[in-house]
Design an enzyme around this catalytic site. Structure first.
Site, PDB file in Angstrom:
ATOM      1  N   CYS A   3       0.422  -1.142  -0.050  1.00  0.00           N
ATOM      2  CA  CYS A   3      -0.330  -0.049   0.294  1.00  0.00           C
ATOM      3  C   CYS A   3       0.898   1.461  -0.370  1.00  0.00           C
ATOM      4  O   CYS A   3       0.232   2.744  -0.624  1.00  0.00           O
ATOM      5  CB  CYS A   3      -1.244   0.146   1.093  1.00  0.00           C
ATOM      6  SG  CYS A   3      -0.388   0.247   2.787  1.00  0.00           S
ATOM      7  N   LYS A  19      -5.895  -8.300  12.191  1.00  0.00           N
ATOM      8  CA  LYS A  19      -6.285  -6.662  11.174  1.00  0.00           C
ATOM      9  C   LYS A  19      -7.147  -6.511  10.448  1.00  0.00           C
ATOM     10  O   LYS A  19      -7.631  -7.024  10.087  1.00  0.00           O
ATOM     11  CB  LYS A  19      -4.817  -6.936  10.487  1.00  0.00           C
ATOM     12  CG  LYS A  19      -4.772  -5.973   9.785  1.00  0.00           C
ATOM     13  CD  LYS A  19      -3.091  -4.712   9.093  1.00  0.00           C
ATOM     14  CE  LYS A  19      -3.901  -3.614   8.480  1.00  0.00           C
ATOM     15  NZ  LYS A  19      -2.316  -3.438   7.791  1.00  0.00           N
ATOM     16  N   LYS A  70      -4.474  -6.271  16.078  1.00  0.00           N
ATOM     17  CA  LYS A  70      -4.627  -4.745  15.639  1.00  0.00           C
ATOM     18  C   LYS A  70      -5.029  -4.419  15.264  1.00  0.00           C
ATOM     19  O   LYS A  70      -5.704  -5.196  14.122  1.00  0.00           O
ATOM     20  CB  LYS A  70      -3.470  -4.984  14.590  1.00  0.00           C
ATOM     21  CG  LYS A  70      -2.899  -3.647  13.442  1.00  0.00           C
ATOM     22  CD  LYS A  70      -1.724  -3.138  12.252  1.00  0.00           C
ATOM     23  CE  LYS A  70      -2.643  -2.287  12.161  1.00  0.00           C
ATOM     24  NZ  LYS A  70      -1.543  -1.940  10.719  1.00  0.00           N
TER      25      LYS A  70
HETATM   26  C1  PBG Z   1       0.006  -1.335   6.054  1.00  0.00           C
HETATM   27  C2  PBG Z   1       0.208  -0.723   7.530  1.00  0.00           C
HETATM   28  C3  PBG Z   1      -0.914  -0.448   8.113  1.00  0.00           C
HETATM   29  C4  PBG Z   1      -0.494   0.159   9.420  1.00  0.00           C
HETATM   30  C5  PBG Z   1       0.360  -0.899   9.519  1.00  0.00           C
HETATM   31  N1  PBG Z   1       0.778  -1.570   8.144  1.00  0.00           N
HETATM   32  C6  PBG Z   1      -2.565   0.613   7.512  1.00  0.00           C
HETATM   33  C7  PBG Z   1      -3.271   0.143   6.850  1.00  0.00           C
HETATM   34  O1  PBG Z   1      -3.410  -1.150   6.890  1.00  0.00           O
HETATM   35  O2  PBG Z   1      -4.098   0.950   6.274  1.00  0.00           O
HETATM   36  C8  PBG Z   1      -1.478   0.610  10.532  1.00  0.00           C
HETATM   37  C9  PBG Z   1      -0.180   1.039  11.607  1.00  0.00           C
HETATM   38  C10 PBG Z   1      -0.828   2.376  12.492  1.00  0.00           C
HETATM   39  O3  PBG Z   1      -2.551   3.070  12.394  1.00  0.00           O
HETATM   40  O4  PBG Z   1      -0.042   2.226  12.904  1.00  0.00           O
HETATM   41  N2  PBG Z   1      -0.718  -2.350   5.514  1.00  0.00           N
END
Ligand code: PBG
Length: 329
Positions: free
Chosen positions: A124, A198, A251
């Site tokens: 991303c 996640k 997460k």
């Molecule tokens: C990438 C990623 C994200 C986060 C960690 N790796 C963003 C998302 O998935 O949009 C978020 C970490 C944070 O908010 O501290 N995929």
């Protein structure tokens, strides 16, 4: 035996007694500090906010300085996110051996060989559309076409010297694809920390500003978990175990303590909790407004995540927490 024979307050009477029976001891080496490394010309484009210093974009040399500070404070590891100068539809910068993360990993392993370096594996930050996988013409994300690119990216990180790779894309089958590519490229010993549970969360906002990874259209709900679904999160964790994950992540952290505990209970793997950017921003904003004592609140939050079952916690508060832990009690 009940009151008056049992008096719970007996063991709370002094600091000595409380210390003796404390169940959870947070240590700095259980904390992981995120770092955003960028190519020079993306520095000025930073969405960085002085109120959120840990989300600042760093040049490689600034990242080394901060990593040095982390190492001196006994922080367990750093996790690197790359902010590339160029983005394209496939996210080719992700697996460029001369990409910003790869260069940063090499520089870190030369200057701080003892420090554990984890890399976030995702597309991303490198795709011009900001999604975590390959985009089809109809706007959907092509799961299976993304796997090879993610595996390539993880290998490139391992080649640069990453000690652990951490896929955060939420594509099905990525852990297995990364494991077999790592094994066939000579990295059988490189562990995978899978972002297993996640969620599609409102708490990633400040991160997306820092990493420049806000999706250009739509959202991530076709690949990240629905916050309402705990059983599904456990299935994800168990599937990742089956695909060869070495560590599992939940997460965000604060609203997902039930899953930290469940993943811990239902698997035999080390568990990481990601205390994400929005959670960090909430504490920072409340402290700046004088609503709470920042250090106390941070240690309470991090201790609670450890108590819930997280062996390690990824947190933007890592430096301050480590500093506070060194002087506490
Ligand atoms: C990438 C990623 C994200 C986060 C960690 N790796 C963003 C998302 O998935 O949009 C978020 C970490 C944070 O908010 O501290 N995929």
């Amino acid at each position: 035996m009940a009151y008056p024979k049992t008096r719970m307050r007996r063991l709370r009477a002094t600091a000595g007694l409380r210390g003796l029976v404390r169940e959870t001891d947070l240590r700095a080496d259980r904390l992981i500090l995120p770092l955003f490394v960028c190519e020079a010309n993306t520095l000025s484009a930073s969405g960085s906010d002085a109120a959120l210093p840990a989300l600042e974009r760093l040049s490689i040399s600034a990242a080394i300085e901060r990593a040095h500070e982390a190492a001196e404070l006994g922080v367990g590891a750093v996790i690197l996110f790359g902010v590339p100068a160029h983005k394209d539809p496939e996210g080719t910068g992700a697996w460029d051996d001369e990409g910003v993360v790869q260069l940063a990993v090499r520089a870190l392993s030369q200057t701080l060989p003892e420090l554990l370096v984890i890399t976030d594996v995702c597309l991303c930050e490198y795709t011009d559309h900001g999604h975590c996988g390959v985009l089809r013409e109809d706007g959907s994300i092509d799961n299976d076409a993304s796997l090879e690119l993610l595996a390539r990216t993880a290998c490139s990180h391992a080649r640069a010297g990453a000690h652990i790779v951490a896929p955060s894309d939420m594509m099905d089958g990525r852990v297995g694809a990364i494991r077999s590519e790592l094994d066939s490229e000579g990295f059988a010993s490189t562990p995978i920390l899978a972002y297993s549970a996640k969620f599609a969360s409102a708490f990633y906002g400040p991160f997306r500003d820092a990493a420049g990874s806000t999706p250009a259209f739509g959202d991530r709900r076709s690949y990240q978990l629905d916050p309402a679904n705990g059983r599904e999160a456990l299935r994800e964790a168990l599937l990742d175990v089956g695909e060869g994950a070495d560590m599992l992540m939940v997460k965000p952290a604060l609203a997902y303590g039930d899953l930290i505990a469940a993943v811990k209970r239902e698997t035999r793997l080390p568990v990481a909790a990601y205390n994400v950017s929005g959670e960090y921003a909430m504490v920072k904003a409340a402290a700046a407004a004088g609503h709470l004592d920042e250090d106390e609140a941070v240690l309470e939050i991090l201790t609670s995540l450890h108590r819930a079952g997280a062996d390690v916690v990824i947190t933007y508060h890592a430096l301050e927490a480590a500093r506070k832990l060194a002087t506490a009690r």
